[in-house]
Motif scaffolding. Structure first.
Motif, PDB file in Angstrom:
ATOM      1  N   ASN A  84     -28.398 -45.692  -2.999  1.00 23.07           N
ATOM      2  CA  ASN A  84     -28.697 -44.520  -3.627  1.00 23.07           C
ATOM      3  C   ASN A  84     -28.145 -44.495  -5.051  1.00 23.07           C
ATOM      4  N   VAL A  85     -28.747 -45.016  -5.985  1.00 24.20           N
ATOM      5  CA  VAL A  85     -28.039 -45.119  -7.291  1.00 24.20           C
ATOM      6  C   VAL A  85     -29.148 -44.557  -8.296  1.00 24.20           C
ATOM      7  N   LEU A  86     -28.696 -43.711  -9.117  1.00 23.43           N
ATOM      8  CA  LEU A  86     -29.585 -43.327 -10.184  1.00 23.43           C
ATOM      9  C   LEU A  86     -29.114 -43.799 -11.544  1.00 23.43           C
ATOM     10  N   ILE A  87     -30.053 -44.290 -12.405  1.00 25.58           N
ATOM     11  CA  ILE A  87     -29.326 -44.755 -13.659  1.00 25.58           C
ATOM     12  C   ILE A  87     -30.591 -44.041 -14.569  1.00 25.58           C
ATOM     13  N   LYS A  88     -29.957 -43.165 -15.459  1.00 24.22           N
ATOM     14  CA  LYS A  88     -31.090 -42.458 -16.306  1.00 24.22           C
ATOM     15  C   LYS A  88     -30.540 -42.104 -17.598  1.00 24.22           C
ATOM     16  N   ASN A  89     -31.495 -42.091 -18.505  1.00 23.74           N
ATOM     17  CA  ASN A  89     -31.113 -41.617 -19.978  1.00 23.74           C
ATOM     18  C   ASN A  89     -30.155 -42.704 -20.599  1.00 23.74           C
ATOM     19  N   CYS A  90     -30.122 -43.913 -20.033  1.00 25.29           N
ATOM     20  CA  CYS A  90     -29.213 -44.679 -20.705  1.00 25.29           C
ATOM     21  C   CYS A  90     -29.626 -45.548 -21.759  1.00 25.29           C
ATOM     22  N   LEU A  91     -28.885 -46.151 -22.685  1.00 22.61           N
ATOM     23  CA  LEU A  91     -29.177 -47.041 -23.666  1.00 22.61           C
ATOM     24  C   LEU A  91     -28.348 -48.565 -23.325  1.00 22.61           C
ATOM     25  N   PHE A  92     -29.070 -49.367 -23.084  1.00 23.66           N
ATOM     26  CA  PHE A  92     -28.450 -50.917 -22.838  1.00 23.66           C
ATOM     27  C   PHE A  92     -28.788 -51.827 -24.126  1.00 23.66           C
ATOM     28  N   ASP A  93     -27.725 -52.396 -24.580  1.00 26.54           N
ATOM     29  CA  ASP A  93     -27.942 -53.530 -25.676  1.00 26.54           C
ATOM     30  C   ASP A  93     -26.870 -54.466 -25.519  1.00 26.54           C
ATOM     31  N   THR A  94     -27.225 -55.425 -24.829  1.00 24.92           N
ATOM     32  CA  THR A  94     -26.167 -56.267 -24.026  1.00 24.92           C
ATOM     33  C   THR A  94     -26.137 -57.671 -24.222  1.00 24.92           C
ATOM     34  N   GLY A  95     -25.371 -58.420 -23.900  1.00 29.18           N
ATOM     35  CA  GLY A  95     -25.221 -59.905 -24.064  1.00 29.18           C
ATOM     36  C   GLY A  95     -25.811 -60.410 -22.841  1.00 29.18           C
ATOM     37  N   ASP A  96     -26.286 -59.608 -21.678  1.00 30.96           N
ATOM     38  CA  ASP A  96     -27.014 -60.519 -20.406  1.00 30.96           C
ATOM     39  C   ASP A  96     -28.029 -59.644 -20.011  1.00 30.96           C
ATOM     40  N   ASP A  97     -28.000 -59.335 -18.653  1.00 27.94           N
ATOM     41  CA  ASP A  97     -29.101 -58.450 -18.251  1.00 27.94           C
ATOM     42  C   ASP A  97     -28.639 -56.922 -18.412  1.00 27.94           C
ATOM     43  N   CYS A  98     -29.773 -56.290 -18.870  1.00 31.22           N
ATOM     44  CA  CYS A  98     -29.394 -54.776 -19.147  1.00 31.22           C
ATOM     45  C   CYS A  98     -28.909 -54.124 -17.686  1.00 31.22           C
ATOM     46  N   ILE A  99     -29.870 -54.162 -16.790  1.00 29.13           N
ATOM     47  CA  ILE A  99     -29.445 -53.779 -15.342  1.00 29.13           C
ATOM     48  C   ILE A  99     -29.760 -54.945 -14.492  1.00 29.13           C
TER      49      ILE A  99
ATOM     50  N   SER B 164     -24.012 -45.076 -22.950  1.00 26.92           N
ATOM     51  CA  SER B 164     -24.484 -46.224 -23.914  1.00 26.92           C
ATOM     52  C   SER B 164     -23.839 -47.394 -23.688  1.00 26.92           C
ATOM     53  N   VAL B 165     -24.329 -48.658 -23.408  1.00 26.69           N
ATOM     54  CA  VAL B 165     -23.688 -49.816 -23.336  1.00 26.69           C
ATOM     55  C   VAL B 165     -24.074 -50.767 -24.568  1.00 26.69           C
ATOM     56  N   ILE B 166     -22.865 -51.123 -25.364  1.00 23.80           N
ATOM     57  CA  ILE B 166     -23.253 -51.900 -26.423  1.00 23.80           C
ATOM     58  C   ILE B 166     -22.204 -53.017 -26.534  1.00 23.80           C
ATOM     59  N   SER B 167     -22.427 -54.216 -26.052  1.00 23.66           N
ATOM     60  CA  SER B 167     -21.503 -55.149 -25.639  1.00 23.66           C
ATOM     61  C   SER B 167     -22.103 -56.449 -25.458  1.00 23.66           C
ATOM     62  N   HIS B 168     -21.893 -57.635 -26.361  1.00 20.15           N
ATOM     63  CA  HIS B 168     -22.408 -58.842 -26.515  1.00 20.15           C
ATOM     64  C   HIS B 168     -21.897 -59.999 -26.072  1.00 20.15           C
ATOM     65  N   GLY B 169     -20.923 -59.734 -25.063  1.00 19.54           N
ATOM     66  CA  GLY B 169     -20.316 -61.035 -24.849  1.00 19.54           C
ATOM     67  C   GLY B 169     -20.829 -61.745 -23.596  1.00 19.54           C
ATOM     68  N   PRO B 170     -20.422 -62.782 -22.920  1.00 16.19           N
ATOM     69  CA  PRO B 170     -20.814 -63.455 -22.028  1.00 16.19           C
ATOM     70  C   PRO B 170     -20.836 -62.690 -20.547  1.00 16.19           C
ATOM     71  N   ASN B 171     -21.695 -62.565 -19.869  1.00 15.42           N
ATOM     72  CA  ASN B 171     -22.151 -62.186 -18.766  1.00 15.42           C
ATOM     73  C   ASN B 171     -21.973 -60.497 -18.685  1.00 15.42           C
ATOM     74  N   ASN B 172     -22.153 -60.035 -20.067  1.00 20.32           N
ATOM     75  CA  ASN B 172     -22.071 -58.643 -20.296  1.00 20.32           C
ATOM     76  C   ASN B 172     -23.390 -57.913 -20.107  1.00 20.32           C
ATOM     77  N   ASP B 173     -23.525 -57.876 -18.469  1.00 18.60           N
ATOM     78  CA  ASP B 173     -24.555 -57.050 -17.849  1.00 18.60           C
ATOM     79  C   ASP B 173     -24.127 -55.722 -18.029  1.00 18.60           C
ATOM     80  N   GLY B 174     -25.121 -54.743 -18.185  1.00 16.78           N
ATOM     81  CA  GLY B 174     -24.903 -53.299 -18.442  1.00 16.78           C
ATOM     82  C   GLY B 174     -24.576 -52.831 -17.272  1.00 16.78           C
ATOM     83  N   CYS B 175     -25.184 -53.002 -15.963  1.00 19.79           N
ATOM     84  CA  CYS B 175     -25.235 -52.296 -14.793  1.00 19.79           C
ATOM     85  C   CYS B 175     -25.639 -52.907 -13.721  1.00 19.79           C
ATOM     86  N   ASP B 176     -24.622 -53.182 -12.675  1.00 23.13           N
ATOM     87  CA  ASP B 176     -24.861 -54.069 -11.548  1.00 23.13           C
ATOM     88  C   ASP B 176     -24.536 -53.681 -10.443  1.00 23.13           C
TER      89      ASP B 176
END
Length: 467
Positions: A274-289, A256-268
């Motif tokens: 070979n990157v797998l991002i699964k079953n996650c929650l993104f609640d962000t101040g910028d792009d989720c992924i 879970s990513v819960i952060s609403h600051g500047p440039n707070n992308d969830g995952c970059d």
């Protein structure tokens, strides 16, 4: 050998699909996504436990546990690997540097509080800011050149960033910035770093940190293999939150990513494969992924595309975009798969977004999006913008190429301003966009398209009209 052959099969199919068109190859594409998942090595750890309290750790919220983390991780690594266990409590610390074969595990009720003292993030380390490498304050959790590392458990990672710590450096009053204060855009900060990159100044000489205002990332595995992040919650990040950089075989599960600051992308993921991002929650101040591959000259210098990125079973709430490619994308992005996700918030600007310009250049190819429910977006369901710019003049000589984008089985209840918003370049139109079994309701302007080869619509309706 089996994993290598699966990956070769996946890549060979994707190149074939570029030539033959994607609408006929959708099922095969998702078979190859599954093959990529099977090829990803998830780290496993010996059955050894190193309790933080055995190395002086105190979960009282005030004792600095930097030395305890360092000792426990070193002992675990020296023994051949295992788990560093953080028990229930609040553990103040400076940055945590992971080593090979170490699983940092937070029990439920454990919270790591990262220090607000900037001096704790020294000495400088090799890192990156918005696609440009530099020597800067350490990321809050950092690993360079390590193999088989993990951050797991049900605990909380609290960066303690806010309007009185890290965020004011973004230079925006909504984040605590006061007029006249130095910030990342001040002379000698980001403008100087970007000039260094354009002039090919060696990274070791791009020294920032004390006296400068460039924020660190939260979790950064740099040139690492076999990385796992599972179960934990990130909050109050200084900057980008999960930033796999030049890394391979990365699994992010149930985070879970819960952060609403500047440039707070969830995952970059950047320069990563070979990157797998699964079953996650993104609640962000910028792009989720947001999938990256370097900014301008620095991205072309490194020259490593991000590829084989799979996003599945995730929920996107607030954010500038659900799944985004760019804008730092100069080395290119290929083979992105998004499926079985939910995106819904009055503060979610776009579902799928590609952003670049002729300074960034780069390419995006082979993006498959399937079985996604979109409740509400503000601007567009799909936005492709080759004129992206928020830093002034963004015109150069590197024409981006965007091709092979497929949306399939997508339902949108409130489509915002645009169904599709596409702005390509006359000299290199966006090509091979396919919408199959897509329903978009309640959008103000169904299509706004410039410099794009004809979009292929298959069983697609926008505002009740079949296209």
């Amino acid at each position: 050998m089996k994993k290598i052959s699966l990956l070769i099969l996946a890549v060979s199919f994707i190149f074939t699909s570029c030539k033959t068109g994607m609408s006929q190859n959708s099922d095969k594409a998702w078979e190859q996504a599954d093959a990529i998942i099977r090829s990803i090595t998830v780290p496993e750890f010996p059955d050894r436990t190193f309790k933080l309290e055995d190395y002086g750790g105190l979960g009282d919220g005030t004792t600095n546990n930097s030395e305890a983390f360092q000792k426990a991780i070193a002992a675990c690594n020296s023994a051949g690997g295992g788990t560093v266990l953080v028990s229930e409590g609040k553990y103040l610390t400076g940055p945590i540097h992971l080593k090979s074969n170490v699983n940092l595990h937070l029990q439920e009720g454990a919270e790591i509080l990262f220090s607000t003292n900037k001096a704790d993030y020294l000495p400088l380390v090799h890192t990156s800011y918005e696609g440009v490498e530099l020597m800067n304050y350490s990321p809050l959790i950092y690993a360079k050149g390590q193999k088989n590392i993990a951050v797991t458990g049900k605990g909380i990672l609290n960066g303690q960033a806010g309007n009185d710590n890290w965020w004011p450096w973004a230079g925006k009053d909504v984040y605590g910035y006061q007029e006249g204060d130095a910030n990342q855009n001040s002379e000698g900060n980001l403008p100087a770093l970007r000039e260094m990159a354009e002039n090919n100044v060696p990274v070791a000489e791009r020294k920032f940190g004390v006296g400068f205002y460039i924020r660190p990332t939260f979790f950064e595995p740099f040139e690492c293999e076999n990385v796992l992040v599972e179960g934990v919650t990130f909050k109050n990040a200084p900057f980008w939150i999960m930033h796999p950089l030049k890394s391979e075989n990365v699994t992010i599960n149930g985070v879970s990513v819960i952060s609403h600051g500047p440039n707070n992308d969830g995952c970059d993921p950047e320069y990563s494969k070979n990157v797998l991002i699964k079953n996650c929650l993104f609640d962000t101040g910028d792009d989720c992924i947001a999938i990256k591959s370097g900014r301008n000259n620095d991205g072309r210098r490194v020259g490593i595309p991000s590829e084989n990125i799979i996003v599945e079973g995730c929920e996107m709430k607030d954010g500038h975009g659900g799944v985004v490619m760019g804008s730092e994308i100069s080395a290119g992005v290929r083979n992105v798969f998004v499926r079985n996700c939910k995106m819904d918030s009055p503060n979610l600007d776009r579902a799928i977004r590609i952003k670049t310009n002729t300074l960034r250049g780069g390419f995006v190819e082979n993006v498959y999006v399937k079985d996604v429910e979109v409740g509400q977006v503000k601007e567009a369901v799909l936005r492709v913008n080759t004129y992206y710019g928020i830093y002034g003049k963004q015109e150069g000589n590197f024409i981006p190429k965007i091709s092979n984008i497929q949306l399939e089985n997508i339902s949108v209840e409130n489509g915002g301003k645009y169904g599709l918003l596409i702005k390509g370049r006359e000299s290199e139109p966006v090509s091979n966009i396919v919408l199959k079994n897509v329903t978009i309701k309640n959008t103000e302007t169904p299509l706004e398209i410039e410099n794009c080869k004809p979009v292929q619509f298959i069983n697609t309706t926008i505002n009740g009209k079949k296209y």
